[in-house]
Motif scaffolding. Structure first.
Motif, PDB file in Angstrom:
ATOM      1  N   ASP A  84      32.751 206.607   4.332  1.00 37.66           N
ATOM      2  CA  ASP A  84      31.574 205.743   4.342  1.00 37.66           C
ATOM      3  C   ASP A  84      30.999 205.652   5.760  1.00 37.66           C
ATOM      4  N   ASP A 144      29.487 200.395   9.558  1.00 41.60           N
ATOM      5  CA  ASP A 144      30.611 200.081   8.667  1.00 41.60           C
ATOM      6  C   ASP A 144      31.628 199.088   9.228  1.00 41.60           C
ATOM      7  N   HIS A 179      28.039 196.360   5.742  1.00 38.44           N
ATOM      8  CA  HIS A 179      27.987 195.749   4.405  1.00 38.44           C
ATOM      9  C   HIS A 179      29.167 194.804   4.182  1.00 38.44           C
ATOM     10  N   HIS A 180      29.884 194.456   5.241  1.00 35.93           N
ATOM     11  CA  HIS A 180      31.034 193.557   5.080  1.00 35.93           C
ATOM     12  C   HIS A 180      30.624 192.103   5.330  1.00 35.93           C
ATOM     13  N   VAL A 202      27.912 201.279   3.537  1.00 38.19           N
ATOM     14  CA  VAL A 202      26.908 201.629   4.537  1.00 38.19           C
ATOM     15  C   VAL A 202      26.195 202.903   4.100  1.00 38.19           C
ATOM     16  N   ASP A 229      33.893 203.621  -1.499  1.00 41.28           N
ATOM     17  CA  ASP A 229      33.780 202.185  -1.237  1.00 41.28           C
ATOM     18  C   ASP A 229      33.625 201.360  -2.518  1.00 41.28           C
TER      19      ASP A 229
HETATM   20 MN   LIG Z   1      32.338 200.788   4.059  1.00 38.12          MN
END
Ligand SMILES: [Mn+2]
Length: 332
Positions: A28, A95, A119-120, A142, A172
């Motif tokens: 990712d 990421d 995206h966390h 991501v 992911d």
């Molecule tokens: Mn990721």
């Protein structure tokens, strides 16, 4: 899309673009870096990717091998990036938003211009973007975010980069389950339409037989702690959190398992739990109660100063008390 144009402006406004993902990168983060590198080069900018100090991701090793046969990866070691870095450099972190796991905290400390694309959920030790915000915890990966950005720009990616992005989304999302939305699938469809190679993708995602058999050997000892929730408790060796998550994923794939937990030592004094569900059991809420966090279907925690027996007891109590209501809104 204002945010996409802003990102392009930022890339254009700087002389050197430095791309970096988390330590021990995966498809990712690094797939997104390769894709963004191609676009940045197209814009006529000098671009480097911070060379990973450790690269032990089986899939990524194969993908980079294929990529580097046709393209230059522009990998530059941290110490040389630190020499190149100046006020006209833009560091794009992919990421991760955490200083704890980014490939090079030193580069972040020295950089003036930083954009985090992630995206966390925001936890602690945040990197903090200095020029613009581009984080979205509703996105699967991501790779999905970067694919959307490049689609918006009508940019033609190489076949390998398209395939890496698709494989990144697949990894992911745990094969289009986790955090998968209509947009995720549309973006995956877009990548295939553009030429992502499904055979190459499968080659990237193949696993080492020895590794998989090693996990299955450990899974033999997994058991139910209640309500179709199963746990796999590892021995006292040190394991990576990624290894724990693979065990939890495997365990969840078995019929009759509605939530899966892998418990193992991640350092001499810290135990990790990796938790997975199909989305109807909120393991995120359970891990929060144990000091961690995450998504309803994918979460984790790290516990210091407790024995394995105590940790198993705490988890079992949560399971038996029914502390896993499903319809809790995602918290981030
Ligand atoms: Mn990721």
């Amino acid at each position: 899309m204002e945010i996409f144009d802003k990102l392009t402006d930022q890339i254009k406004n700087n002389d050197l673009i430095i791309l970096m993902t988390h330590a021990r990168p995966d498809l990712d983060g690094m797939g997104s870096a390769c894709a963004l590198k191609e676009f940045t080069e197209f814009l006529g900018k000098k671009v480097v990717i911070v060379k990973p100090k450790v690269n032990n991701n089986y899939s990524l090793i194969r993908a980079l091998d294929v990529y580097s046969k046709s393209f230059d990866l522009n990998f530059v070691p941290e110490k040389d990036v630190l020499k190149l870095l100046d006020d006209k450099s833009l560091v794009i972190v992919l990421d991760t938003n955490s200083m704890k796991i980014v490939e090079s905290p030193k580069i972040i400390e020295k950089a003036k211009n930083i954009i985090v694309i992630d995206h966390h959920c925001k936890m602690d030790n945040l990197i903090g973007s200095s020029v613009m915000e581009f984080e979205d915890a509703t996105k699967s990966s991501v790779a999905e975010m970067i694919a959307e950005y490049l689609k918006y720009n009508n940019f033609k990616l190489s076949k390998v980069a398209l395939t890496m992005l698709l494989a990144g989304i697949e990894t992911d999302t745990n094969t289009f389950n986790l955090k998968t939305t209509r947009k995720t699938l549309e973006t995956a469809g877009y990548l295939v339409g553009e030429g992502a190679d499904l055979i190459l993708k499968q080659k990237f995602l193949k696993e080492s037989k020895a590794e998989k058999l090693r996990r299955y050997e450990m899974l033999k000892d997994s058991y139910e702690i209640g309500n179709n929730m199963h746990v796999c408790v590892l021995d006292d060796e040190i394991y990576s959190p990624v290894f724990l998550s693979l065990i939890a994923n495997d365990l969840l794939s078995f019929d009759g398992v509605n939530a899966a937990f892998a418990i193992g030592r991640i350092s001499p004094s810290v135990l990790g739990i990796s938790a997975r569900s199909m989305g109807d059991i909120n393991v995120g809420e359970m891990m929060r109660k144990l000091g961690g966090g995450g998504h309803s279907a994918s979460a984790a925690t790290q516990i210091e100063g407790k024995s394995k027996t105590e940790v198993i007891e705490d988890l079992t109590k949560l399971v038996r008390n029914g502390d896993y209501e499903s319809n809790i809104t995602e918290r981030c």
